[in-house]
Design a protein around this motif. Sequence first.
Motif, short mmCIF file in Angstrom:
data_model
loop_
_atom_site.label_atom_id
_atom_site.label_comp_id
_atom_site.label_asym_id
_atom_site.label_seq_id
_atom_site.Cartn_x
_atom_site.Cartn_y
_atom_site.Cartn_z
N ILE A 1 13.07 72.53 -10.37
CA ILE A 1 12.91 72.40 -8.92
C ILE A 1 13.00 73.77 -8.26
O ILE A 1 13.91 74.56 -8.58
CB ILE A 1 13.99 71.47 -8.32
CG1 ILE A 1 13.88 70.07 -8.93
CG2 ILE A 1 13.87 71.41 -6.79
CD1 ILE A 1 12.61 69.32 -8.60
N ALA A 2 12.08 74.04 -7.35
CA ALA A 2 12.11 75.27 -6.56
C ALA A 2 12.76 74.97 -5.21
O ALA A 2 12.45 73.95 -4.59
CB ALA A 2 10.70 75.82 -6.35
N GLU A 3 13.66 75.84 -4.78
CA GLU A 3 14.36 75.66 -3.52
C GLU A 3 14.29 76.92 -2.68
O GLU A 3 14.18 78.03 -3.19
CB GLU A 3 15.83 75.32 -3.77
CG GLU A 3 16.06 74.01 -4.49
CD GLU A 3 17.53 73.66 -4.64
OE1 GLU A 3 17.84 72.46 -4.74
OE2 GLU A 3 18.37 74.59 -4.67
N VAL A 4 14.37 76.72 -1.37
CA VAL A 4 14.55 77.80 -0.40
C VAL A 4 15.81 77.48 0.39
O VAL A 4 15.89 76.42 1.02
CB VAL A 4 13.34 77.94 0.54
CG1 VAL A 4 13.63 78.99 1.61
CG2 VAL A 4 12.09 78.31 -0.24
N ALA A 5 16.80 78.33 0.32
CA ALA A 5 18.07 78.11 1.00
C ALA A 5 18.67 76.75 0.65
O ALA A 5 19.21 76.06 1.51
CB ALA A 5 17.90 78.25 2.52
N GLY A 6 18.53 76.35 -0.62
CA GLY A 6 19.09 75.09 -1.07
C GLY A 6 18.25 73.87 -0.77
O GLY A 6 18.64 72.75 -1.12
N VAL A 7 17.09 74.04 -0.15
CA VAL A 7 16.20 72.93 0.20
C VAL A 7 15.05 72.86 -0.81
O VAL A 7 14.31 73.83 -0.97
CB VAL A 7 15.63 73.11 1.62
CG1 VAL A 7 14.65 71.99 1.94
CG2 VAL A 7 16.76 73.13 2.64
N PRO A 8 14.86 71.74 -1.50
CA PRO A 8 13.77 71.62 -2.47
C PRO A 8 12.40 71.71 -1.79
O PRO A 8 12.15 71.05 -0.78
CB PRO A 8 13.98 70.24 -3.08
CG PRO A 8 15.43 69.94 -2.86
CD PRO A 8 15.75 70.55 -1.52
N VAL A 9 11.52 72.55 -2.35
CA VAL A 9 10.19 72.74 -1.78
C VAL A 9 9.07 72.56 -2.79
O VAL A 9 7.90 72.46 -2.41
CB VAL A 9 10.07 74.12 -1.11
CG1 VAL A 9 11.03 74.24 0.06
CG2 VAL A 9 10.30 75.25 -2.13
N GLY A 10 9.39 72.53 -4.08
CA GLY A 10 8.34 72.41 -5.08
C GLY A 10 8.93 72.09 -6.44
O GLY A 10 10.15 72.05 -6.62
N VAL A 11 8.04 71.84 -7.39
CA VAL A 11 8.49 71.50 -8.74
C VAL A 11 7.56 72.14 -9.76
O VAL A 11 6.36 72.34 -9.51
CB VAL A 11 8.54 69.96 -8.93
CG1 VAL A 11 7.18 69.34 -8.72
CG2 VAL A 11 9.09 69.58 -10.29
N THR A 12 8.13 72.48 -10.89
CA THR A 12 7.38 73.08 -11.99
C THR A 12 7.62 72.26 -13.25
O THR A 12 8.74 71.82 -13.51
CB THR A 12 7.85 74.52 -12.25
OG1 THR A 12 7.64 75.32 -11.09
CG2 THR A 12 7.09 75.15 -13.40
N HIS A 13 6.56 72.04 -14.01
CA HIS A 13 6.69 71.46 -15.35
C HIS A 13 6.26 72.52 -16.35
O HIS A 13 5.20 73.12 -16.22
CB HIS A 13 5.80 70.22 -15.49
CG HIS A 13 5.84 69.62 -16.87
ND1 HIS A 13 4.74 69.51 -17.67
CD2 HIS A 13 6.87 69.10 -17.58
CE1 HIS A 13 5.07 68.93 -18.82
NE2 HIS A 13 6.36 68.68 -18.79
N VAL A 14 7.12 72.80 -17.32
CA VAL A 14 6.82 73.78 -18.35
C VAL A 14 7.01 73.14 -19.71
O VAL A 14 7.97 72.39 -19.92
CB VAL A 14 7.68 75.06 -18.20
CG1 VAL A 14 9.17 74.74 -18.28
CG2 VAL A 14 7.29 76.11 -19.23
#
Length: 222
Positions: A101-114
């Motif tokens: 999960i990608a966050e900005v200031a603790g707020v989730p904004v996106g997701v990555t699958h690797v």
Amino acid sequence: MTEIGGGSGMVASQINSPVAGPSLEQLIPTDLRISSEAMGLSSQVTLRPATIADALMLASWDREPHVIACSSDDPEAEVAFGGIEWTTEIAGSTDDSHYVIAEVAGVPVGVTHVCDPHTEQTHYWGEIEPGLRAIDIWIGPPEWLGRGVGTQMMTQMIERCFAAPDVTGIVIDPLNSNTGAHRFYRRLGFTIVGRRRFDEDDCLVMRLEKADWPVPARASPV
């Protein structure tokens, strides 16, 4: 196929019945919703492992039109990725296939699958050599599009993958129709391998070699 890109290599259970009662958005805890304070920040992205607690949020993102459009060419699709059952998907994460999960200031904004396309259990990529990673990324809330979040997400994931001595390249599979994604990835140094069909999806396979990273100029904000 990859969201900014789209995606994917993911094998997902289908959602077989509509959700009754409150909307998925209403069910997301208030501390996970976008705040006005976070929206005013400079969008410094941090990454953390996805957990089962993220399942409802991810399901709500799958209903966003921009996520649906980047996951399928089907104009009638109402949910991205065929309707992933996210609790099961995240619970099944392994070392060679997992979500971040990608966050900005603790707020989730996106997701990555690797994933390691050579070893992951679905064999989505078919016969492929070892020493690679496959990455999918997508931004959830539409208000975070065009703010550089996608560039930061992909850059950080590329650097994580190439930090492993045995990883020599990264592959992605955006929809062939997603020309914006193609431009985005070319700016990050990816080159076109060719068109390929993954199940019902007409994709454009692209690849980045470790020897070609980092590139002199970064991608435009996504």
